[in-house]
Design a protein around this motif. Structure first.
Motif, PDB file in Angstrom:
ATOM      1  N   PRO A  94       2.066   8.802   2.638  1.00 40.87           N
ATOM      2  CA  PRO A  94       1.329   7.962   1.689  1.00 40.87           C
ATOM      3  C   PRO A  94       1.853   8.174   0.270  1.00 40.87           C
ATOM      4  N   ASN A  95       2.115   7.087  -0.435  1.00 41.70           N
ATOM      5  CA  ASN A  95       2.711   7.218  -1.767  1.00 41.70           C
ATOM      6  C   ASN A  95       2.015   6.366  -2.823  1.00 41.70           C
ATOM      7  N   PRO A  96       0.690   6.554  -2.980  1.00 39.59           N
ATOM      8  CA  PRO A  96       0.032   5.854  -4.093  1.00 39.59           C
ATOM      9  C   PRO A  96       0.555   6.385  -5.416  1.00 39.59           C
ATOM     10  N   PHE A  97       0.531   5.546  -6.442  1.00 40.64           N
ATOM     11  CA  PHE A  97       0.952   5.998  -7.767  1.00 40.64           C
ATOM     12  C   PHE A  97      -0.143   6.883  -8.336  1.00 40.64           C
ATOM     13  N   PRO A  98       0.130   8.168  -8.547  1.00 41.47           N
ATOM     14  CA  PRO A  98      -0.942   9.136  -8.858  1.00 41.47           C
ATOM     15  C   PRO A  98      -1.653   8.892 -10.174  1.00 41.47           C
ATOM     16  N   THR A  99      -0.971   8.297 -11.154  1.00 45.95           N
ATOM     17  CA  THR A  99      -1.612   8.086 -12.454  1.00 45.95           C
ATOM     18  C   THR A  99      -2.378   6.768 -12.521  1.00 45.95           C
ATOM     19  N   MET A 100      -2.294   5.971 -11.463  1.00 53.22           N
ATOM     20  CA  MET A 100      -2.979   4.679 -11.439  1.00 53.22           C
ATOM     21  C   MET A 100      -4.301   4.785 -10.689  1.00 53.22           C
ATOM     22  N   SER A 101      -5.250   3.963 -11.079  1.00 53.59           N
ATOM     23  CA  SER A 101      -6.512   3.904 -10.355  1.00 53.59           C
ATOM     24  C   SER A 101      -6.300   3.210  -9.013  1.00 53.59           C
TER      25      SER A 101
END
Length: 259
Positions: A94-101
């Motif tokens: 899983p690779n959500p953008f960590p700084t984004m909501s």
């Protein structure tokens, strides 16, 4: 709208090395196709050729044709970026953008494609995409919280929501549940069954039971030895592959005799 994929005599190279040799297969719309085989047999490389993602590696190229809805994605003048808009991809980790909501993660691909949307349209895209990924009810009250704060299984479903937000016609998944616990894996498998109503899905998996559970057709890849190209050994209905395969190599692999 889900679309058919027709692959004919596809060869994939990394420089002088032939990684995949002579693959031909037809993938029906609104279906799930599983790609199985031992590590290093070329199945993930092959998967990436379906949206030209392999080309991000220097020296990588393909020969042959991959037609999506009759159009060869390797034809002259075809923009790989446009191909990737039509053919989305979900990766192993899983690779959500960590700084984004959570909401920003869903909209990331939409904004990357330079599509301007109103606040109302954005809200609708977020809700529809999260509902499509079976995640809405779990996160609807914390859409402004970081996407990296979700559990592993939720993060992977968030990545799926991000993928379908741009309305692709095909969704590729490279071992999407290999890093997840059994409960999260089941949630992803259930989701795949729902998604095929709207998309053509191709999934790479090392989990034989998963391939048997989620796919309509299965392709078995293998290699003759280290340094040799991967080949599609057999491609048929999943029930046939697991219960009465035509090729001895396939039978040995699915029965656990090797691999």
């Amino acid at each position: 709208m889900s679309l058919p994929i027709e692959i004919e005599d596809l060869n994939v190279f990394y420089g002088d090395f032939r990684a995949v040799d002579g693959v031909s297969m037809t993938i029906a719309p609104n279906s799930v196709t599983a790609l199985i085989g031992p590590s290093g047999c070329g199945k993930s490389t092959f998967l990436r050729t379906l949206n030209r993602m392999h080309e991000v590696i220097p020296g990588a190229y393909a020969e042959g044709t991959v037609k999506i809805d009759g159009q060869n994605i390797y034809g002259p003048g075809v923009d790989p970026v446009n191909v990737r808009r039509r053919v989305g991809m979900v990766f192993q980790k899983p690779n959500p953008f960590p700084t984004m909501s959570i909401a920003e993660n869903v909209l990331a691909g939409v904004k990357l494609n330079n599509k301007r949307v109103s606040r109302a349209e954005a809200d609708q895209i977020v809700e529809v995409s999260l509902r499509g990924a079976n995640l809405w009810e779990e996160v609807k009250n914390r859409l402004n919280k970081p996407g990296g704060g979700l559990s592993g299984g939720q993060q992977q479903r968030l990545c799926i929501a991000r993928t379908i937000a741009v309305k692709p016609e095909v969704v590729l998944m490279d071992e999407p549940a290999s890093a997840l616990d059994p409960i999260s894996t089941l949630a992803i498998e259930d989701l795949i069954g729902e998604l095929k109503k709207d998309y053509t899905i191709v999934i790479v998996t090392h989990n034989m039971q998963q391939a048997a559970r989620v796919s309509d057709k299965t392709g078995f890849f293998n290699i003759a030895g280290t340094g040799t190209p991967g080949k599609l050994i057999e491609y048929d209905d999943t029930n046939t592959i697991f219960n009465s395969p035509a090729n001895k190599q396939t039978e040995d692999y699915v029965s656990g005799r090797f691999g």
